[in-house]
Every structure is written in structure tokens, then in C-alpha cells.
Design an enzyme around this catalytic site. Structure first.
Site, PDB file in Angstrom:
ATOM      1  N   ASP A 140       1.003  -1.304   0.027  1.00 38.36           N
ATOM      2  CA  ASP A 140       0.071   0.134  -0.055  1.00 38.36           C
ATOM      3  C   ASP A 140       0.800   1.108   0.213  1.00 38.36           C
ATOM      4  OD1 ASP A 140      -2.354   1.254  -0.340  1.00 38.36           O
ATOM      5  OD2 ASP A 140      -2.475   1.702   2.096  1.00 38.36           O
ATOM      6  N   HIS A 147      -3.716  14.042   0.884  1.00 42.22           N
ATOM      7  CA  HIS A 147      -3.870  13.318   1.956  1.00 42.22           C
ATOM      8  C   HIS A 147      -2.552  13.166   3.189  1.00 42.22           C
ATOM      9  CE1 HIS A 147      -5.006   9.703   4.244  1.00 42.22           C
ATOM     10  NE2 HIS A 147      -3.970   9.012   4.057  1.00 42.22           N
ATOM     11  N   ARG A 155      -0.094  16.311  12.935  1.00 42.33           N
ATOM     12  CA  ARG A 155       1.033  15.954  13.761  1.00 42.33           C
ATOM     13  C   ARG A 155       2.047  16.933  13.927  1.00 42.33           C
ATOM     14  NH1 ARG A 155       0.009  11.366  11.027  1.00 42.33           N
ATOM     15  NH2 ARG A 155       1.271  11.877   9.280  1.00 42.33           N
ATOM     16  N   GLU A 211     -10.369   4.056   3.298  1.00 40.48           N
ATOM     17  CA  GLU A 211      -9.677   4.682   2.469  1.00 40.48           C
ATOM     18  C   GLU A 211      -9.929   4.215   1.048  1.00 40.48           C
ATOM     19  OE1 GLU A 211      -5.346   4.162   3.715  1.00 40.48           O
ATOM     20  OE2 GLU A 211      -5.704   5.824   5.268  1.00 40.48           O
ATOM     21  N   GLU A 213      -9.035   4.036  -2.428  1.00 39.21           N
ATOM     22  CA  GLU A 213      -7.752   3.779  -3.310  1.00 39.21           C
ATOM     23  C   GLU A 213      -8.147   3.196  -4.695  1.00 39.21           C
ATOM     24  OE1 GLU A 213      -4.606   2.223  -0.877  1.00 39.21           O
ATOM     25  OE2 GLU A 213      -5.234   3.297   0.774  1.00 39.21           O
ATOM     26  N   ASP A 244      -9.027   0.313   1.737  1.00 37.56           N
ATOM     27  CA  ASP A 244      -7.791  -0.047   2.740  1.00 37.56           C
ATOM     28  C   ASP A 244      -8.377   0.461   4.233  1.00 37.56           C
ATOM     29  OD1 ASP A 244      -5.610  -0.498   4.011  1.00 37.56           O
ATOM     30  OD2 ASP A 244      -4.613   1.308   3.643  1.00 37.56           O
ATOM     31  N   ARG A 248      -8.391   3.690  13.175  1.00 36.74           N
ATOM     32  CA  ARG A 248      -7.514   4.757  13.400  1.00 36.74           C
ATOM     33  C   ARG A 248      -7.033   4.931  14.745  1.00 36.74           C
ATOM     34  NH1 ARG A 248      -6.028   5.828   8.382  1.00 36.74           N
ATOM     35  NH2 ARG A 248      -7.484   6.619   7.203  1.00 36.74           N
ATOM     36  N   GLN A 251      -4.386   2.255  14.940  1.00 33.10           N
ATOM     37  CA  GLN A 251      -3.024   3.060  14.115  1.00 33.10           C
ATOM     38  C   GLN A 251      -2.335   3.956  14.885  1.00 33.10           C
ATOM     39  OE1 GLN A 251      -4.490   4.300  10.277  1.00 33.10           O
ATOM     40  NE2 GLN A 251      -2.447   4.699   9.560  1.00 33.10           N
ATOM     41  N   LYS A 264      -4.506  -1.851  10.116  1.00 32.38           N
ATOM     42  CA  LYS A 264      -4.787  -2.275   8.717  1.00 32.38           C
ATOM     43  C   LYS A 264      -5.069  -3.738   8.278  1.00 32.38           C
ATOM     44  CE  LYS A 264      -3.691   2.160   7.280  1.00 32.38           C
ATOM     45  NZ  LYS A 264      -4.360   2.937   6.263  1.00 32.38           N
ATOM     46  N   THR A 268      -8.814  -5.914   4.022  1.00 30.85           N
ATOM     47  CA  THR A 268      -8.647  -4.960   2.686  1.00 30.85           C
ATOM     48  C   THR A 268      -9.762  -5.570   1.675  1.00 30.85           C
ATOM     49  OG1 THR A 268      -6.367  -4.528   3.362  1.00 30.85           O
ATOM     50  CG2 THR A 268      -7.172  -3.617   0.902  1.00 30.85           C
ATOM     51  N   THR A 371      -4.480   6.734  -0.276  1.00 34.30           N
ATOM     52  CA  THR A 371      -5.783   7.147  -0.242  1.00 34.30           C
ATOM     53  C   THR A 371      -5.808   8.443  -1.115  1.00 34.30           C
ATOM     54  OG1 THR A 371      -5.767   6.983   2.191  1.00 34.30           O
ATOM     55  CG2 THR A 371      -7.400   8.632   1.595  1.00 34.30           C
ATOM     56  N   GLU A 385     -10.106  12.546   7.238  1.00 34.08           N
ATOM     57  CA  GLU A 385     -10.039  13.794   6.709  1.00 34.08           C
ATOM     58  C   GLU A 385     -11.247  14.531   6.556  1.00 34.08           C
ATOM     59  OE1 GLU A 385      -7.576  14.180   2.933  1.00 34.08           O
ATOM     60  OE2 GLU A 385      -7.161  12.313   3.316  1.00 34.08           O
TER      61      GLU A 385
HETATM   62 MN    MN Z   1      -4.010   3.230   2.515  1.00 37.56          MN
END
Ligand code: MN
Length: 443
Positions: A140, A147, A155, A211, A213, A244, A248, A251, A264, A268, A371, A385
Site C-alpha cells: 500500500d 492526504h 502531527r 481509504e 484507493e 484500505d 485509526r 493505528q 490495517k 482490505t 488514499t 479527513e
Molecule cells: Mn492506505
């Protein structure tokens, strides 16, 4: 890169009438490959045309193919598409040309094909789709600068991008064993995370996300054999949608320093139809326009052809269908509209970078774009987002709202390549439903 030929002719229509409807994803200009299963039957390869699937095994048995097209049809007729992915692109191209001739309006073979009925043109409504390939490895990427910047600002507001972002297409090794085809539900993952108050806990993921993708399924290369940029696209068999799914909270706690893992790896979802690079040829466009003061990629990741034609103009959409909408027989609520042109790196650059250290692809390996968020609010391609990282409601059309996915929600992805003078082609739906987490078993 594929050249335009008779299979792209926008005036070509099919004797399969549903393939001529303006809203079909599968006109005769598309002809994507997939693996389907009739009720009680074995998985087998086919090609989508309107609301039907052309059964390749039945086509071979009816003597409709010869030469390279026959070799490709036989290779694509089994329980996975891996054998046809082992052949070079000329084989898939010969099969596409023959199928386009066989299925066009006025084809001499139209009557015998129609005479075979559902034996050769299976109604999509009567079959179950399977994963298109046995996928040994899933990578990935993280190639949308929008993104990367939105997440990075949370952060590190002063320097949202990591120093490597504009020099390499960043990726991590994903989990291939938990790839599932569209429509298969999965359970909300359990995991360890910091709760709102800061205390550590183990339990169902509270911030479950998607996500949006696009994935590329690979033809394969020998270990130790780099793939120059000029050859990279010939190593891609075709493209599909990839969700994906991302936990969160898990993660956020686990990712530093070794990258995503439990956040993750639980599931998927991929769409069942593989749209070939040849089908997408009319929709090619320039690669992402980098800012004038952005660094140029090193020469192994750069070429004039990649800059001029490395992009794909593919519109991407995501929708939520809540249990309430389902109960009321309502349409899903659209939450994202973006485009593959938002990617900072092209698929060719991803392929070349991937193989540059000697790492090999096996036929059927999957690489996903990351993403596909764009610069605008509507083009944000994950809930993180869209909800400003869990701080704002995302309004849905029926008055409901979401920040993250709830149990029972379906997340639906769609993709369409459309351009003036061309027949629009689609990818078919990529759907997944969130089921409640399993209760943790007693120790
Ligand atoms: Mn991804």
C-alpha cells in the site's frame, strides 16, 4: 503505454443491449476480467459486458478463439486470473480485440453466441464474484500529497510532509491474507489504543475508517531484475478499486516507529473486475503537475513520457449506506468525489521504485495507490479527513451524520473514466459492510 485501436471506437456497440445503456459500467469499450461462480458451480474466469458475463471457458469450447487470443482465453478461464497475468500484454490485447469483435453489434457470431444463452452470457445477477487473483503480496502506497499534508498538519503543522515524500513513492507492506472481494462483510477489529481520557484499553476500534484507493494487479518479474520506468506499465495487468479499511485509534498507538500493522491488517476489500490498462488508454493524461520549486525525482524515477502521459483521469466516489437508509430503501449518501489525477506519483513510478532494489512481483501481486484525496473538501477520501480527524460531523442525505463507521454501515466505492468523445467506462462497485466486533473470548 497502450495505443488506441478498434476496441476503443466510441461508435462500436454490442448486441448485448444492456452494454449500450449510458449508465452501464461495462460497455463494449471496457471488457474487464473477473472470476465468477454460478450457483453450485466452480470459480471461473469471465469478461463483463453490460449486465452479463462472457464465460471464457464456454467461449473456448465453442471454438470462438484462435492463436494468442485462445491462449489468453484459456489462461483467463480458470479459478484465478493469475495464469493470464503470467502472459505478456500482447496476449490479453489479442483476447480483448477478439472479444470486441465477437460481442459487437453485427458480429457474425452474434446468433450462435445468443443461441448458447446463459451458458456463455451469464446474468451478473445470478452469480457470485470472487477475488480476481490469488494475491501473494499487497503493497500500500501513500502517494496523494493532499492526504499526506492534511494528516501531517495534525502531527506537525510547520512541516506536514516528511522529507522523503517528494523523492520516493512511500509505501508499506500490507497484509495479503485478509484481502476480500467486494460484498464480503468483515468484523470491526479489536485492538489496543489510548481512549479519549488517555488510558490504555483493549476493545472494539472506536474510529473505524475507509481509504478510497485504486489498485494495480501485477504481471510479475524475476527477483533481482529492476523494471525501468519505460517498461513499468507493461508489468501491470489491470486496475481495480481498493478499500484500505483503517482502524485509526489502533493505528495511532502502534504505527511509530515500524509502520501500520493491526490498524490495517484485519481486512482490505477489492473490487472484482480488473480493468485493463488498454481499456483505460483513452483516459490517460499528464502526471501530477509538481510545483515549480518541488525537487525533480532522481533520473530512474523520471521521464518525459511519464510526465506527459503517466496519469489516469479516473473519477472516484465513495458513499455510505447506513442501516436506516437500507431499511427505508434509500440510495446511499455520497461523501467523496475525487480523481486519480491527485496522486503525486504515477503507477509507473510506483512499479519502478518497488522493483528498484531487486524485490520481485509475483503474478497477481497488488499495489494500491494510497488514499486518493484531492485539494478540495469534497475530494477528501477517508473519514479522518472528512471529519477533521474526528472533530466534525459528516452530514448524510437522510439527516444522519457520521464521524467514523458504525456497525451495519456499508461503504461503497465507484470509479468512472469519462472524457468527451469517449464511451464512459466504470469499475463496478467495491462494497463492504462493518459487522460488530467479536466478543473477546475468556482467557
Ligand atoms: Mn492506505
Amino acid at each position: 503505454m497502450s495505443k488506441l485501436n478498434a476496441t476503443h471506437d466510441p461508435s462500436r456497440r454490442s448486441f448485448v443491449q444492456s452494454a449500450n445503456r449510458p449508465d452501464t459500467d461495462f460497455p463494449i469499450q471496457n471488457l474487464p476480467f473477473g472470476v465468477f461462480r454460478r450457483r453450485g458451480g466452480e470459480p471461473q474466469g469471465g469478461v463483463a459486458i453490460g449486465d452479463r458475463i462472457f464465460d471464457l471457458k464456454a467461449g473456448v469450447e465453442a471454438g470462438l478463439f484462435s492463436g494468442q487470443a485462445k491462449v489468453a482465453a484459456q489462461a483467463a478461464s480458470g479459478s484465478t486470473l493469475n495464469p493470464v497475468m503470467m502472459l505478456d500484454s500482447a496476449h490479453a490485447s489479442a483476447l480483448r480485440a477478439r472479444l470486441s469483435d465477437l460481442l459487437r453489434q453485427g458480429a457474425p457470431e452474434a446468433a450462435p453466441i445468443q443461441g448458447l444463452g446463459g451458458k456463455i452470457l451469464a446474468p451478473m445477477a445470478d452469480v457470485k464474484m470472487e477475488l480476481p487473483a490469488s494475491i501473494a503480496s499487497f503493497t500500500d502506497y501513500f502517494t496523494s500529497i493532499f492526504h499526506a499534508e492534511r494528516g501531517g498538519r495534525v502531527r506537525n503543522p510547520d512541516q506536514p510532509l516528511t522529507p522523503n515524500f517528494k523523492h520516493i513513492p512511500i509505501a508499506y507492506n500490507g497484509r495479503a491474507t485478509s484481502l476480500r472481494v467486494s460484498s464480503e462483510p468483515f468484523k470491526r477489529p479489536n485492538g489496543q489504543f489510548r481512549a479519549k481520557g488517555g488510558e490504555l484499553q483493549f476493545g472494539p476500534e472506536p474510529r473505524l475508517d475507509f481509504e478510497l484507493e485504486v489498485g494495480a494487479l501485477m504481471r510479475g518479474n524475476a527477483q533481482g531484475t529492476p523494471i525501468p520506468l519505460s517498461m513499468a506499465e507493461s508489468h501491470i495487468f489491470g486496475y481495480c478499486l481498493v478499500n484500505d479499511w483503517s482502524a485509526r485509534a489502533i493505528q495511532a498507538w502502534e504505527t511509530v516507529p515500524a509502520g501500520p500493522f493491526q490498524g490495517k491488517s484485519f481486512c482490505t476489500t477489492v473490487s472484482p473486475w480488473v480493468v485493463t490498462g488498454e481499456a483505460l488508454a483513452p483516459f490517460r493524461c499528464a502526471a501530477f503537475q509538481r510545483a515549480a520549486d518541488d525537487p525533480k525525482p532522481l533520473p530512474y524515477l523520471a521521464s518525459a513520457d511519464n510526465e506527459a502521459n503517466g496519469g489516469i483521469d479516473l473519477q472516484l466516489e465513495a458513499y455510505i449506506l447506513t442501516p436506516k437508509m437500507r431499511a427505508a430503501n434509500q440510495e446511499p449518501s455520497q461523501i467523496t468525489l475525487t480523481n486519480l489525477t491527485t496522486l503525486y506519483w504515477t503507477f509507473a513510478q510506483m512499479v519502478t521504485y518497488h522493483a528498484s532494489n531487486g524485490c520481485n512481483f509475483l503474478p497477481g501481486d497488488l499495489i494500491a495507490s494510497g488514499t486518493t484525496s484531492g485539494p478540495t473538501d469534497e475530494s477528501r477520501a477517508c473519514l479522518n479527513e472528512l471529519s477533521a480527524y474526528g472533530t466534525a460531523d459528516i452530514p448524510l442525505h437522510n439527516g444522519e451524520a457520521r464521524r467514523y463507521l458504525e456497525d451495519g454501515d456499508d461503504l461503497i466505492m465507484r470509479a468512472h473514466a469519462r472524457r468527451g468523445g469517449c464511451v464512459t467506462i466504470g469499475f463496478g462497485d467495491c462494497t463492504g459492510r462493518v459487522e460488530p466486533a467479536v466478543p473477546w473470548p475468556a482467557n
